[in-house]
Design a protein around this motif. Structure first.
Motif, PDB file in Angstrom:
ATOM      1  N   UNK A  40      15.709  -7.987 -16.098  1.00  0.00           N
ATOM      2  CA  UNK A  40      16.374  -9.713 -17.292  1.00  0.00           C
ATOM      3  C   UNK A  40      16.179 -10.451 -17.289  1.00  0.00           C
ATOM      4  N   UNK A  41      15.300 -10.683 -15.391  1.00  0.00           N
ATOM      5  CA  UNK A  41      15.282 -11.686 -15.090  1.00  0.00           C
ATOM      6  C   UNK A  41      14.868 -11.833 -14.211  1.00  0.00           C
ATOM      7  N   UNK A  42      14.557 -13.178 -13.720  1.00  0.00           N
ATOM      8  CA  UNK A  42      14.030 -13.327 -11.761  1.00  0.00           C
ATOM      9  C   UNK A  42      14.231 -14.855 -11.240  1.00  0.00           C
ATOM     10  N   UNK A  43      14.530 -14.551 -10.398  1.00  0.00           N
ATOM     11  CA  UNK A  43      14.171 -16.039  -9.681  1.00  0.00           C
ATOM     12  C   UNK A  43      12.868 -16.291  -8.383  1.00  0.00           C
ATOM     13  N   UNK A  44      12.349 -16.992  -8.504  1.00  0.00           N
ATOM     14  CA  UNK A  44      11.164 -16.979  -8.513  1.00  0.00           C
ATOM     15  C   UNK A  44      10.649 -18.252  -7.679  1.00  0.00           C
ATOM     16  N   UNK A  45       9.636 -17.939  -6.475  1.00  0.00           N
ATOM     17  CA  UNK A  45       8.873 -19.796  -6.101  1.00  0.00           C
ATOM     18  C   UNK A  45       7.476 -18.731  -5.457  1.00  0.00           C
ATOM     19  N   UNK A  46       6.828 -19.921  -5.925  1.00  0.00           N
ATOM     20  CA  UNK A  46       4.779 -19.842  -5.713  1.00  0.00           C
ATOM     21  C   UNK A  46       4.876 -21.120  -4.738  1.00  0.00           C
ATOM     22  N   UNK A  47       3.922 -20.899  -3.295  1.00  0.00           N
ATOM     23  CA  UNK A  47       3.311 -22.063  -2.720  1.00  0.00           C
ATOM     24  C   UNK A  47       2.037 -21.107  -2.564  1.00  0.00           C
ATOM     25  N   UNK A  48       1.150 -22.562  -1.597  1.00  0.00           N
ATOM     26  CA  UNK A  48       0.683 -21.824  -1.053  1.00  0.00           C
ATOM     27  C   UNK A  48      -0.074 -21.635   0.618  1.00  0.00           C
ATOM     28  N   UNK A  49      -1.194 -21.098   1.228  1.00  0.00           N
ATOM     29  CA  UNK A  49      -0.675 -21.385   2.916  1.00  0.00           C
ATOM     30  C   UNK A  49      -2.180 -20.309   2.998  1.00  0.00           C
ATOM     31  N   UNK A  50      -2.921 -20.563   4.565  1.00  0.00           N
ATOM     32  CA  UNK A  50      -3.735 -20.374   4.576  1.00  0.00           C
ATOM     33  C   UNK A  50      -3.723 -18.734   4.764  1.00  0.00           C
ATOM     34  N   UNK A  51      -5.075 -18.234   5.020  1.00  0.00           N
ATOM     35  CA  UNK A  51      -4.830 -16.499   5.398  1.00  0.00           C
ATOM     36  C   UNK A  51      -5.135 -16.264   7.227  1.00  0.00           C
ATOM     37  N   UNK A  52      -4.313 -15.653   7.707  1.00  0.00           N
ATOM     38  CA  UNK A  52      -4.797 -15.495   9.538  1.00  0.00           C
ATOM     39  C   UNK A  52      -5.543 -13.925   9.093  1.00  0.00           C
ATOM     40  N   UNK A  53      -6.259 -13.955  10.618  1.00  0.00           N
ATOM     41  CA  UNK A  53      -7.510 -13.121  10.329  1.00  0.00           C
ATOM     42  C   UNK A  53      -7.190 -11.899   9.503  1.00  0.00           C
ATOM     43  N   UNK A  54      -6.350 -11.480  10.158  1.00  0.00           N
ATOM     44  CA  UNK A  54      -5.613 -10.089   9.193  1.00  0.00           C
ATOM     45  C   UNK A  54      -5.364 -10.084   7.856  1.00  0.00           C
ATOM     46  N   UNK A  55      -4.506 -11.059   7.490  1.00  0.00           N
ATOM     47  CA  UNK A  55      -4.628 -11.165   5.658  1.00  0.00           C
ATOM     48  C   UNK A  55      -5.947 -11.488   5.218  1.00  0.00           C
ATOM     49  N   UNK A  56      -7.319 -11.542   5.930  1.00  0.00           N
ATOM     50  CA  UNK A  56      -8.265 -12.221   5.536  1.00  0.00           C
ATOM     51  C   UNK A  56      -9.538 -10.369   5.255  1.00  0.00           C
ATOM     52  N   UNK A  57      -9.242 -10.058   6.685  1.00  0.00           N
ATOM     53  CA  UNK A  57      -9.840  -8.546   6.496  1.00  0.00           C
ATOM     54  C   UNK A  57      -9.114  -8.019   5.296  1.00  0.00           C
ATOM     55  N   UNK A  58      -7.911  -8.014   5.193  1.00  0.00           N
ATOM     56  CA  UNK A  58      -6.938  -6.818   3.892  1.00  0.00           C
ATOM     57  C   UNK A  58      -8.115  -7.628   2.695  1.00  0.00           C
ATOM     58  N   UNK A  59      -8.148  -8.566   2.828  1.00  0.00           N
ATOM     59  CA  UNK A  59      -8.278  -9.627   1.067  1.00  0.00           C
ATOM     60  C   UNK A  59     -10.058  -9.675   1.062  1.00  0.00           C
ATOM     61  N   UNK A  60     -11.066  -9.361   1.971  1.00  0.00           N
ATOM     62  CA  UNK A  60     -12.325  -9.895   1.544  1.00  0.00           C
ATOM     63  C   UNK A  60     -12.550 -11.070   2.040  1.00  0.00           C
ATOM     64  N   UNK A  61     -11.833 -12.134   2.624  1.00  0.00           N
ATOM     65  CA  UNK A  61     -11.840 -13.475   2.563  1.00  0.00           C
ATOM     66  C   UNK A  61     -12.166 -13.987   3.615  1.00  0.00           C
ATOM     67  N   UNK A  62     -12.546 -15.082   3.779  1.00  0.00           N
ATOM     68  CA  UNK A  62     -12.812 -15.454   5.791  1.00  0.00           C
ATOM     69  C   UNK A  62     -11.159 -16.380   5.916  1.00  0.00           C
ATOM     70  N   UNK A  63     -11.071 -16.141   7.607  1.00  0.00           N
ATOM     71  CA  UNK A  63     -10.218 -16.434   7.872  1.00  0.00           C
ATOM     72  C   UNK A  63      -9.804 -18.124   7.301  1.00  0.00           C
ATOM     73  N   UNK A  64      -8.234 -17.979   7.170  1.00  0.00           N
ATOM     74  CA  UNK A  64      -8.165 -19.528   6.830  1.00  0.00           C
ATOM     75  C   UNK A  64      -8.046 -19.970   5.090  1.00  0.00           C
ATOM     76  N   UNK A  65      -8.912 -18.801   4.305  1.00  0.00           N
ATOM     77  CA  UNK A  65      -8.969 -19.030   3.067  1.00  0.00           C
ATOM     78  C   UNK A  65      -7.549 -19.614   2.878  1.00  0.00           C
ATOM     79  N   UNK A  66      -8.039 -20.171   1.018  1.00  0.00           N
ATOM     80  CA  UNK A  66      -6.502 -20.349   0.851  1.00  0.00           C
ATOM     81  C   UNK A  66      -5.612 -18.993   0.214  1.00  0.00           C
ATOM     82  N   UNK A  67      -4.673 -19.018  -0.181  1.00  0.00           N
ATOM     83  CA  UNK A  67      -4.235 -18.488   0.013  1.00  0.00           C
ATOM     84  C   UNK A  67      -2.776 -18.276  -1.070  1.00  0.00           C
TER      85      UNK A  67
END
Length: 261
Positions: free
Chosen positions: A197-224
């Motif tokens: 029926x509905x949802x509560x949601x918040x959207x933000x941003x931060x930089x990628x860790x080394x592990x996250x970057x590897x999984x997402x095919x990005x550079x470490x520190x890339x915007x997420x």
């Protein structure tokens, strides 16, 4: 060759045969930006598909009646966005479209499928764990109560787009890994007769860790992009809490803002 203020047809590069360019030299908008926006629109609407070749900068500048630096700047802006890639000996090639998702109660899987993006999923975690204080508060339960945690890597056109982490009350439905890799979570919830029926949601941003970057095919520190969402059924019961990470180079949220009367 492009004529000022008139549509111009590129007739030699196969991928550009389908495009009409309107480049206005009398406009205050820089020519590189005009070209970049028209190429981006063609990619977003599927006129230029992943794998299509645009040719090299010299050929493009001649065919479009633009200087080489202008064409190079237009292409570089789309390379920076992750829409084009330069390949030695091949030329400029379309990589993929950016996922543009409406900010509404829908699943990434369904949005990708509706846009013809060919969603794919790899489940990396599917287990029962005690709810942390954050998860318990979101799902309206006591801290330490068992919940099912799902972690999935969602992609399209063979490229990763997002890391999705979802928490659900145990026993809500059968969450088999095989099924999770073939369809979307919200579709599975609806198949049980549940009405989201509905949802509560918040959207933000931060930089990628080394592990996250590897999984997402990005550079470490890339915007997420980050998203936290609690979804409720039509009785007001919280049924899912998600903490998701999206590649900013591949993903955007679309907002519609209304003026209050």
């Amino acid at each position: 060759m492009a004529r000022t203020g008139d549509p111009a047809r590129a007739v030699t590069a196969p991928a550009l045969d389908r495009l009409d360019f309107a480049l206005d030299r009398s406009s205050p908008v820089p020519l590189y930006y005009q070209l970049a926006r028209q190429l981006e629109a063609a990619i977003e609407h599927g006129v230029l598909a992943p794998g299509n070749l645009l040719g090299n900068e010299i050929d493009l500048s001649v065919r479009l009646g633009l200087s080489r630096p202008t064409v190079r700047q237009a292409i570089q802006s789309l390379v920076d966005k992750g829409l084009l890639v330069r390949r030695r000996g091949v030329g400029t090639q379309v990589v993929h479209t950016q996922v543009r998702r409406p900010l509404e109660l829908s699943s990434l899987y369904d949005d990708l499928e509706a846009a013809g993006q060919g969603p794919c999923t790899r489940v990396v975690r599917n287990e029962t764990v005690p709810a942390s204080a954050e998860v318990a508060a979101a799902l309206g339960m006591t801290e330490g109560t068992e919940v099912t945690v799902l972690e999935r890597l969602r992609g399209t056109h063979g490229q990763p787009v997002a890391i999705l982490c979802n928490y659900l009350p145990t026993g809500l439905l059968d969450l088999s890994t095989a099924r999770l890799e073939s369809t979307g979570l919200y579709r599975m919830l609806r198949s049980t007769g549940m009405v989201l029926h509905s949802a509560r949601q918040s959207v933000g941003a931060r930089t990628a860790t080394a592990e996250e970057a590897a999984r997402l095919d990005e550079q470490e520190g890339a915007a997420l992009l980050t998203m936290r969402r609690t979804a409720y059924d039509d009785t007001g019961r919280p049924v899912e809490y998600g903490t998701h990470l999206y590649r900013a180079s591949r993903y955007a949220f679309d907002f519609q803002l209304l003026v209050r009367p």
